[in-house]
Design an enzyme around this catalytic site. Structure first.
Site, PDB file in Angstrom:
ATOM      1  N   ASP A 187       2.017  -9.726 -18.983  1.00 52.74           N
ATOM      2  CA  ASP A 187       1.794 -11.168 -18.851  1.00 52.74           C
ATOM      3  C   ASP A 187       2.149 -11.916 -20.135  1.00 52.74           C
ATOM      4  O   ASP A 187       2.628 -13.046 -20.079  1.00 52.74           O
ATOM      5  CB  ASP A 187       0.337 -11.447 -18.470  1.00 52.74           C
ATOM      6  CG  ASP A 187       0.127 -11.314 -16.975  1.00 52.74           C
ATOM      7  OD1 ASP A 187       1.009 -11.750 -16.217  1.00 52.74           O
ATOM      8  OD2 ASP A 187      -0.907 -10.756 -16.566  1.00 52.74           O
TER       9      ASP A 187
ATOM     10  N   GLU B  15      -3.304 -11.761 -23.298  1.00 49.97           N
ATOM     11  CA  GLU B  15      -2.065 -11.829 -22.522  1.00 49.97           C
ATOM     12  C   GLU B  15      -1.570 -13.262 -22.333  1.00 49.97           C
ATOM     13  O   GLU B  15      -0.675 -13.514 -21.541  1.00 49.97           O
ATOM     14  CB  GLU B  15      -2.222 -11.105 -21.180  1.00 49.97           C
ATOM     15  CG  GLU B  15      -3.503 -11.379 -20.445  1.00 49.97           C
ATOM     16  CD  GLU B  15      -3.738 -10.458 -19.238  1.00 49.97           C
ATOM     17  OE1 GLU B  15      -2.848  -9.694 -18.851  1.00 49.97           O
ATOM     18  OE2 GLU B  15      -4.839 -10.535 -18.678  1.00 49.97           O
TER      19      GLU B  15
ATOM     20  N   CYS C 172      -2.043  -2.315 -23.228  1.00 44.84           N
ATOM     21  CA  CYS C 172      -1.966  -1.621 -21.940  1.00 44.84           C
ATOM     22  C   CYS C 172      -0.842  -2.145 -21.045  1.00 44.84           C
ATOM     23  O   CYS C 172      -0.799  -1.821 -19.872  1.00 44.84           O
ATOM     24  CB  CYS C 172      -3.307  -1.693 -21.218  1.00 44.84           C
ATOM     25  SG  CYS C 172      -3.830  -3.376 -20.851  1.00 44.84           S
TER      26      CYS C 172
ATOM     27  N   HIS D 241       0.839  -1.206   0.000  1.00 43.10           N
ATOM     28  CA  HIS D 241       0.000   0.000   0.000  1.00 43.10           C
ATOM     29  C   HIS D 241       0.866   1.245   0.000  1.00 43.10           C
ATOM     30  O   HIS D 241       0.523   2.258  -0.601  1.00 43.10           O
ATOM     31  CB  HIS D 241      -0.896   0.024   1.242  1.00 43.10           C
ATOM     32  CG  HIS D 241      -2.076  -0.876   1.124  1.00 43.10           C
ATOM     33  ND1 HIS D 241      -2.334  -1.880   2.006  1.00 43.10           N
ATOM     34  CD2 HIS D 241      -3.055  -0.926   0.201  1.00 43.10           C
ATOM     35  CE1 HIS D 241      -3.437  -2.513   1.638  1.00 43.10           C
ATOM     36  NE2 HIS D 241      -3.891  -1.951   0.547  1.00 43.10           N
TER      37      HIS D 241
END
Ligand code: PEP
Ligand code: MG
Length: 585
Positions: free
Chosen positions: A463, A439, A510, A197
């Protein structure tokens, strides 16, 4: 000539948030004072338990106070703090402490610290990066209670009143959200990884950060001069004159380049002879939308929705998801927002679920495979998206499709939810494009078939490289085999684009490859309609696109497609770019 004695030290860590910062260190070890250990007489056990309960309540009101200070717009931060409130009142933890008190007759802060240490050890031994990083949240909560028990003043990082680089063994998420990016100019931590985080928040605050440095704290003196290179993951302590000058120059160049690039904000990504490509942004949390708007991205090409699901205790319900999606859709107005359905598993495990059976997580139960089995989670998300579709220009995208059956099943479930909502009169967009991520090599090889079922493709090279070259994208030992310039990748992209075009659907990309300016030129020449990347990468990519002609880009592509190795492609592209722009690094 005199010899200059230099004490410069260089540390290599994980580049967690881009940018360069040069400032004096602010060492933050506020919680390193040892927890005391002493005996408590049996007659005092009850009082000791009350002392603990009241410390928990004070810690809870401290958290509620932070939530109020933050205001309602920081939904992700509220989520973290809500999770901490739940942890504070964890019945298992409180039961254990209550039980251990009369057994050990020791002070309660010591009992708490032992309990927390056991929990953290279990999480860290799980071998799971995500779970290990969640131990930070647990430590954060326990420190809040301990500080209340000891009436120890927690140093408020929000009160830092000069520009510094914050150096600490670790930084709790609740501390990171209090940072003022005008004061804390850089972050260097011993702990942490890219999915923590703390890293996510540093990126959304725009603070350059290097994490996972292991021993930076032992290696600095308070107030020493520090250089944070968040692009390369390097921290230089007490730099020599030459290094300092080099980084000052780099910083100036970056600032100058940023100003120059901001001049491109309102110009299209268009070649010198008028070929246009749409540059979109990737986001992880709704708060990133501000930087997307600043970059004037043509839309959101990838919203990684799984980051809304990282609360350690519970999954976000339909309304919470709906609000997050609407927030992004409304901020983007007419521009498209592509929300990817939950892509968990692999290296992104949901903390609220059991993943212990996963022997090979990257080839395992992840993304669409998970959603088709955990149907209620999937249906809830689809309902939230369908309802949100009335508030903007939504596109939905399924991750990790590896066969046509998965796409059929996902489309079937989506259609059922759409029908149910329509039957209740729920407003929804009339035109809602449904696309898939390409992917996995099998998806590329049947992209002609998939193109008949999907409204658009978005190629996920992060990926696709991993699965094509059989290289775990997170394993630093085999990192040189993870090759974004590998000829195989360019052939797979070409095949996907050609099949998509033949079927008349839009094809975007992307993965991180889109943010590499030289690759972006090749992708444009291959016929991609859209490239999506971190918002800060849009200006440099736009600059390159605007400086080539479609003809030149095709000639470069043609040459690259004949090359045998990744090294050959890389050196050719960088040579070409270097000739074109003498300011390239
Ligand atoms: C990708 O795989 O290229 C992609 C964009 O998805 P993620 O990085 O979230 O796996
Ligand atoms: Mg992916």
């Amino acid at each position: 000539m005199s010899v200059i004695f230099t004490r410069m030290r260089e540390f290599k860590g994980i580049p967690a948030s881009p940018g360069i910062a040069i400032h004096h260190a602010f060492a933050h070890y506020a919680d390193s004072v040892p927890v005391p250990r002493y005996s408590v007489p049996e007659s005092e056990v009850e009082n000791e338990w009350h002392r603990y309960q009241s410390a928990v309540e004070r810690a809870a009101s401290e958290i509620r106070g932070i939530k109020e200070t933050l205001g309602p717009s920081h939904s992700d931060q509220h989520l973290l703090l809500d999770a901490q409130l739940l942890m504070l009142h964890d019945p298992e933890m409180n039961e254990q402490i209550k039980k251990t008190l009369p057994e050990t007759l020791l002070n309660v802060e010591w009992i708490l610290s032992e309990y927390i240490e056991r929990m953290v050890n279990i999480l860290e031994a799980s071998g799971d990066e995500y779970l290990a990083e969640r131990s930070l949240d647990i430590l954060d909560v326990s420190r809040r209670i301990t500080n209340q028990l000891l009436y120890r003043e927690r140093l408020s990082l929000a009160l830092i009143d000069k520009e510094v680089v914050l150096v600490s063994p670790n930084l709790m998420p609740s501390e990171t959200i209090m940072l003022d990016p005008e004061k804390v100019r850089g972050i260097a931590l011993d702990a942490g990884g890219r999915t923590s985080h703390t890293a996510i928040l540093a990126r959304s605050l725009g603070i350059p950060a290097v994490l996972g440095l292991r021993n930076i704290c032992r290696g600095i003196k308070p107030d020493e001069l520090i250089i944070i290179d968040g692009n390369r993951g390097i921290v230089t302590v007490d730099p020599d004159e030459e290094t300092l000058l080099r980084y000052r120059r780099k910083l100036k160049e970056l600032e100058k380049r940023e100003t120059q690039l901001s001049g491109l904000r309102n110009l299209p990504a268009e070649t010198t002879d008028g070929r246009r490509i749409s540059l979109m942004a990737n986001i992880e949390i709704p708060e990133e939308i501000e930087s997307v708007i600043t970059s004037n991205a043509q839309g959101v090409g990838l919203f990684r929705s799984e980051f809304l699901f990282m609360n350690p205790r519970e999954l976000p319900d339909e309304d919470r998801q709906y609000r997050a999606y609407v927030q992004v859709l409304e901020a983007m107005g007419d521009k498209p927002v592509t929300i990817r359905t939950l892509d968990v598993g692999g290296d992104k495990l949901l903390p609220s679920m059991d993943w212990s059976d996963e022997k090979n997580p990257l080839l395992g139960w992840r993304a669409i495979r998970f959603c088709l089995e955990e149907e209620e989670i999937f249906r809830t998300q689809l309902r939230a998206m369908l309802r949100a579709s009335a508030h903007g220009n939504l596109r939905i995208m399924f991750p990790l499709i590896s066969n046509a059956g998965e796409l059929d099943a996902a489309l079937g479930i989506l259609e059922e939810e759409r029908r149910d909502l329509a039957a209740c009169g729920t407003p929804m967009a009339e035109n809602l494009p449904i696309g898939i991520m390409i992917e996995v090599p099998s998806a590329v090889l049947i992209s002609d078939i998939l193109a008949l079922k999907a409204d658009f493709f978005s190629i996920g090279t992060n990926d696709l490289i991993q699965y094509t070259m059989a290289v775990d994208r997170g394993n630093e030992k085999i990192a040189p085999l993870y090759q974004p310039y590998h000829p195989a990748l360019w052939r797979l992209i070409k095949m996907t684009v050609d099949n998509g075009k033949d079927a008349g659907i839009a094809v975007g990309l992307c993965g991180e490859v889109a943010s590499d300016p030289a690759s972006a030129v090749l992708l444009m020449a291959l016929g991609l309609d859209e490239l999506s990347m971190g918002a800060f990468s849009i200006p440099p990519v736009k600059r390159i696109i605007r400086s080539v002609s479609a003809g030149e880009a095709s000639a470069v592509l043609e040459k690259v497609m004949t090359m045998a190795t990744s090294e050959e492609v890389e050196s050719y592209l960088h040579g070409w770019l270097g000739e074109k722009f003498d300011d390239q690094e």
